[in-house]
Design an enzyme around this catalytic site. Sequence first.
Site, PDB file in Angstrom:
ATOM      1  N   LYS A 137     -10.652   1.532   2.898  1.00  0.00           N
ATOM      2  CA  LYS A 137     -11.188   0.554   1.945  1.00  0.00           C
ATOM      3  C   LYS A 137     -12.148   1.229   0.974  1.00  0.00           C
ATOM      4  O   LYS A 137     -12.176   0.894  -0.225  1.00  0.00           O
ATOM      5  CB  LYS A 137     -11.900  -0.573   2.701  1.00  0.00           C
ATOM      6  CG  LYS A 137     -12.591  -1.574   1.784  1.00  0.00           C
ATOM      7  CD  LYS A 137     -13.221  -2.715   2.558  1.00  0.00           C
ATOM      8  CE  LYS A 137     -13.927  -3.687   1.616  1.00  0.00           C
ATOM      9  NZ  LYS A 137     -14.460  -4.871   2.315  1.00  0.00           N
ATOM     10  N   HIS A 161      35.578   2.841   9.873  1.00  0.00           N
ATOM     11  CA  HIS A 161      34.975   1.963   8.878  1.00  0.00           C
ATOM     12  C   HIS A 161      34.472   0.660   9.508  1.00  0.00           C
ATOM     13  O   HIS A 161      34.723  -0.441   9.005  1.00  0.00           O
ATOM     14  CB  HIS A 161      35.945   1.682   7.732  1.00  0.00           C
ATOM     15  CG  HIS A 161      36.347   2.921   6.986  1.00  0.00           C
ATOM     16  ND1 HIS A 161      35.456   3.704   6.304  1.00  0.00           N
ATOM     17  CD2 HIS A 161      37.552   3.529   6.861  1.00  0.00           C
ATOM     18  CE1 HIS A 161      36.082   4.735   5.767  1.00  0.00           C
ATOM     19  NE2 HIS A 161      37.359   4.657   6.098  1.00  0.00           N
TER      20      HIS A 161
END
Length: 556
Positions: free
Chosen positions: A141, A311
């Site tokens: 911060k 696939h």
Amino acid sequence: MTETNRRIRRALVSVYDKAGIEGLANAFVKAGTEVVSTGSTAKRLAELGVDVIEVQTVTGFPESLGGRVKTLDPHIHAGILADMTNPEQVEELKSLDIKPFDMVIVNLYPFADTVRSGASVADIIEKIDIGGPSMIRGAAKNSASVAVITDPADYALAAQRVADGAGFSAEERRWLAAKAFATTAAYDATISEWTAGHWPEPESIDAVSKTCVQEGDKARKALERPQEGFETAMFPSCITRTWNYAHGLRYGENPHQQASLYVDALDQTGFAHAEQLGGKPMSYNNYVDADAAWRAVWDFAPQIAVAVCKHNNPCGLAIGNTVAEAHLKAHACDPMSAYGGVIAANSMVTFEMAQNVRPIFTEVIVAPDYEPEALKLLKAHKKNLRILKVAQRPHTDIQFRQIDGGILVQSIDRIDAPGDNPDHWKLVSGQAADTQTLDDLQFAWRAIRCVKSNAILLAKDQATVGIGMGQVNRVDSCHLAVERANTLADGASRARGSVAASDAFFPFADGAEALIDAGVKAIVQPGGSIRDKEVIEAAQKRGITMYLTGTRHFFH
């Protein structure tokens, strides 16, 4: 240097993992940096020649509660949070006789490691870090004044900036702060994931909540169960989970796409943690196809099953008395498509199966284990084959799918619905199936779960013989399944005498009629179409056995 650089005159160091701090210690000594540290970190730095000030000297309060309270004190946090670009805060800090920190170096208690080790709940709770995240967040911060280091990969950079007196620029401090916030966010998400699984809402709270609901309470209505049995624990108001970077992949689905693998912080047993015993590195498509094949074979456990996938779709799936037999039957479904495919087995790969796999170009093989001679053969004769060992069957309960701006979440589709049990099927046409036919129907119904919708699957002797998948209408899938059954086996008409499964209802009778015309002797399907009567009448007219399951298995 820039005018925003701040020299590192005073640093706070508190690290659980002390690997790599030797370079920092040398830099502190050379630069004369004042170092405040805690417990075992202070001891290690002192051993490395650093003149350490222990935290309790700064706070005037001893470390207590078995180490639970060390840095939770204003003398520490005011020194971290004071904005030294703000004259009022500078003066206030002086009036409190507190010195500011220029750098905070913290790494956290190993919560995820402790969970994965199988530790007790009490030990896991003790590894929930409190002081560490507080210091990190405070320093992040206050990036206007403080550099925060949470990644050991940044230790060398920090040591250099300490030693040469350059410090970090404002841009660099903000970048370090962003990494720090990511660290604490991931840490808390991991704790949240663990507590959600181990500390569910008790019935006593749920009962009270129901009595406290006020009409028009929008927040509560957002969590109302949309159906019977809806698990709110699976769908919290906010999902907080984390996945850790494992490694980069060569590329994604296509060469122009970038890709990497991330793994669940609390799970080291899933498919993502497969042990690779040989072959080239895994690709994005390899992972997708192999995971699909791995799930498919476990739908049949404890029976021995082998899947051949391409696939993200099976081109062959079979049950066998041995794993070698199951593989031969699965491969025979579509030998053409098996070229360059993925093979998965839910049983140890034997030397016999390895011999059968040897002449087939295969991208990946995955199994729980391999006979030593089988592994030796595969590694010697198929150097590019990716050989994966996964010790545990699939165990994921929740599935995520990203859409633009959000994600969809659902429970995993398993073969565990009431309609998946043949005892609950409804016979609507023809004679009740004999034992062998019913076994094939049950096999086909289990196998259809892993086929992309719209899906039609033909089976015979506990093996697929024709699969129609991914079509935009069901009748095309029926024709494709029949065509594959009859053109991929040296002209044999494999559709005749087979059974068929459909992952969802037939919207019209034409699909079922195409299967019947091809010689299919029995069909299993969910039912539920507004034209069910027409479909059933088409089967009755031809004397074909048809069962309705009442359960659907779409796979998009």
